[in-house]
Design a protein around this motif. Sequence first.
Motif, PDB file in Angstrom:
ATOM      1  N   ASP A 154     -16.472 -35.513 -27.789  1.00  0.00           N
ATOM      2  CA  ASP A 154     -15.399 -35.810 -26.846  1.00  0.00           C
ATOM      3  C   ASP A 154     -14.073 -35.852 -27.612  1.00  0.00           C
ATOM      4  O   ASP A 154     -13.918 -36.663 -28.542  1.00  0.00           O
ATOM      5  N   GLU A 166     -11.352 -37.106 -26.910  1.00  0.00           N
ATOM      6  CA  GLU A 166     -10.681 -38.393 -26.753  1.00  0.00           C
ATOM      7  C   GLU A 166     -11.435 -39.532 -27.430  1.00  0.00           C
ATOM      8  O   GLU A 166     -10.872 -40.592 -27.698  1.00  0.00           O
ATOM      9  N   ASN A 167     -12.733 -39.321 -27.680  1.00  0.00           N
ATOM     10  CA  ASN A 167     -13.548 -40.380 -28.267  1.00  0.00           C
ATOM     11  C   ASN A 167     -14.650 -39.749 -29.111  1.00  0.00           C
ATOM     12  O   ASN A 167     -15.700 -39.381 -28.593  1.00  0.00           O
ATOM     13  N   PRO A 168     -14.445 -39.622 -30.434  1.00  0.00           N
ATOM     14  CA  PRO A 168     -15.434 -38.955 -31.292  1.00  0.00           C
ATOM     15  C   PRO A 168     -16.739 -39.727 -31.439  1.00  0.00           C
ATOM     16  O   PRO A 168     -17.664 -39.240 -32.101  1.00  0.00           O
ATOM     17  N   ASN A 169     -16.831 -40.908 -30.838  1.00  0.00           N
ATOM     18  CA  ASN A 169     -18.098 -41.642 -30.843  1.00  0.00           C
ATOM     19  C   ASN A 169     -19.037 -41.160 -29.743  1.00  0.00           C
ATOM     20  O   ASN A 169     -20.168 -41.655 -29.636  1.00  0.00           O
ATOM     21  N   LEU A 170     -18.555 -40.229 -28.929  1.00  0.00           N
ATOM     22  CA  LEU A 170     -19.355 -39.676 -27.846  1.00  0.00           C
ATOM     23  C   LEU A 170     -19.428 -38.159 -27.973  1.00  0.00           C
ATOM     24  O   LEU A 170     -18.489 -37.520 -28.455  1.00  0.00           O
ATOM     25  N   GLY A 183     -20.903 -37.066 -23.084  1.00  0.00           N
ATOM     26  CA  GLY A 183     -20.835 -38.503 -22.868  1.00  0.00           C
ATOM     27  C   GLY A 183     -21.949 -39.310 -23.495  1.00  0.00           C
ATOM     28  O   GLY A 183     -22.038 -40.529 -23.299  1.00  0.00           O
TER      29      GLY A 183
END
Length: 324
Positions: free
Chosen positions: A300, A302-306, A310
Motif C-alpha cells: 500500500d 500510503e501504508n507500507p505495513n499493508l 490490505g
Amino acid sequence: MMDYTSLYNFMDNTRLADWRDLLKRQIDEALDESSNGDLAKWNAILKSLPCSKPTHIDLDQGAILIGEPDDTTREKRKFIEQTMKQFHPWRKGPYSLFGIHIDTEWRSDWKWDRVKDHITPLEDRVVLDVGSGNGYHGWRMLGAGAKLVIGIDPFLLSVVQYHAIKHFIGDEPMYVVPVGVEKMPENLKVFDTVFSMGVMYHRRSPIDHLYELKSFLRPGGELVLETLVIDGGPEKVLVPEDRYAQMRNVWFVPSCLTLESWLKRCGFNDVRCVNITKTTFGEQRSTDWMQWDSLANFLDPENPNLTIEGYPAPVRAVFIANVG
C-alpha cells in the motif's frame, strides 16, 4: 548443454539409486524442446557462452564469486553480461561473474545469513533444496560443505539460469533439476537435510507439503522451513481471498504458533522458530537484472505495513525441525 550425466553417475550405488531412472525420465521429458517453445532459444544462448575459466571461485560469500575481471577480456566480459541478461528475470542471487555484478531481485544472501548459523552443519550431508530457483542457495550449501545438493524447481528459466552459472563454475555436486515437489517419489527417506524456503504458502495444502518434506528425510534428518507468517496465536491463519502482495498463488499464511502446531502434528520433533524478519525494500526490489514490479509495487503506497490488497505486509519466519 543441460547435461546431468554426473548426477546420474553419482546416484548409482547410493541410497538415491531407486530414484535415478524416474528422475532421468522426468528430466528428459521436461527438457524436450518440442514441449516448450523457449527451450531451443535458451539452449542456443547457453551454447554461445564463451569458455572463460575462473581462476578463483568462492561459494561461501554473499555474492557468489566466479572469477576475477582479469580472467577474461573486456570484450568477452561485455558479451557474457549481455548474454546472461537474456535470461531475465533473475530472482535469486547475487552473483559476481568475472566482475559482472548480477544484482538479482532478492538479496538471497540475507536469507542464507538468517539460516546458516541455526542448522546442523552441512559437512558431508546429502541435501534437497525444494523450490531452489536458479540454485543460489544450493551453491551456498555446497560452499558450506555439503556432499551433494539437489535442487528441484519446475520453472525452466530457473533451471537454465543454473546451467548458465554452472557453465563457469564447472562440474560440482550441486544440481538444479526441472522437477516439481509433487512429482517427487513418496517416502524417499534419503536426505540428511531438506530445505523448503519460500514454497509452503504456494501449496494448496500446507499439511500435505509438510508430510512430503518429512517423507524425503532419513530418520534423524533435519527440515529447514522458511515461509510467510502473520502475527497471532494458535489457530490463526490468513487465507487471502484472491491475491496476496499481487501473488495469485498464496493459499495459507499461518501464525508462528499455528505453524509450530502443524509441524508437530505432522510428526516433526524439536521444532523451533529461529528467526522472524519483515521483508524490506532492500531485500526484495527491482534491478537491472529483474526489471519487473517488485515489493515496492506490492505494498500500500500510503501504508507500507499493508499489502496493496490490505493484508499484513510480508513477514517471514525460519523454522528448524527434525524427524525421529
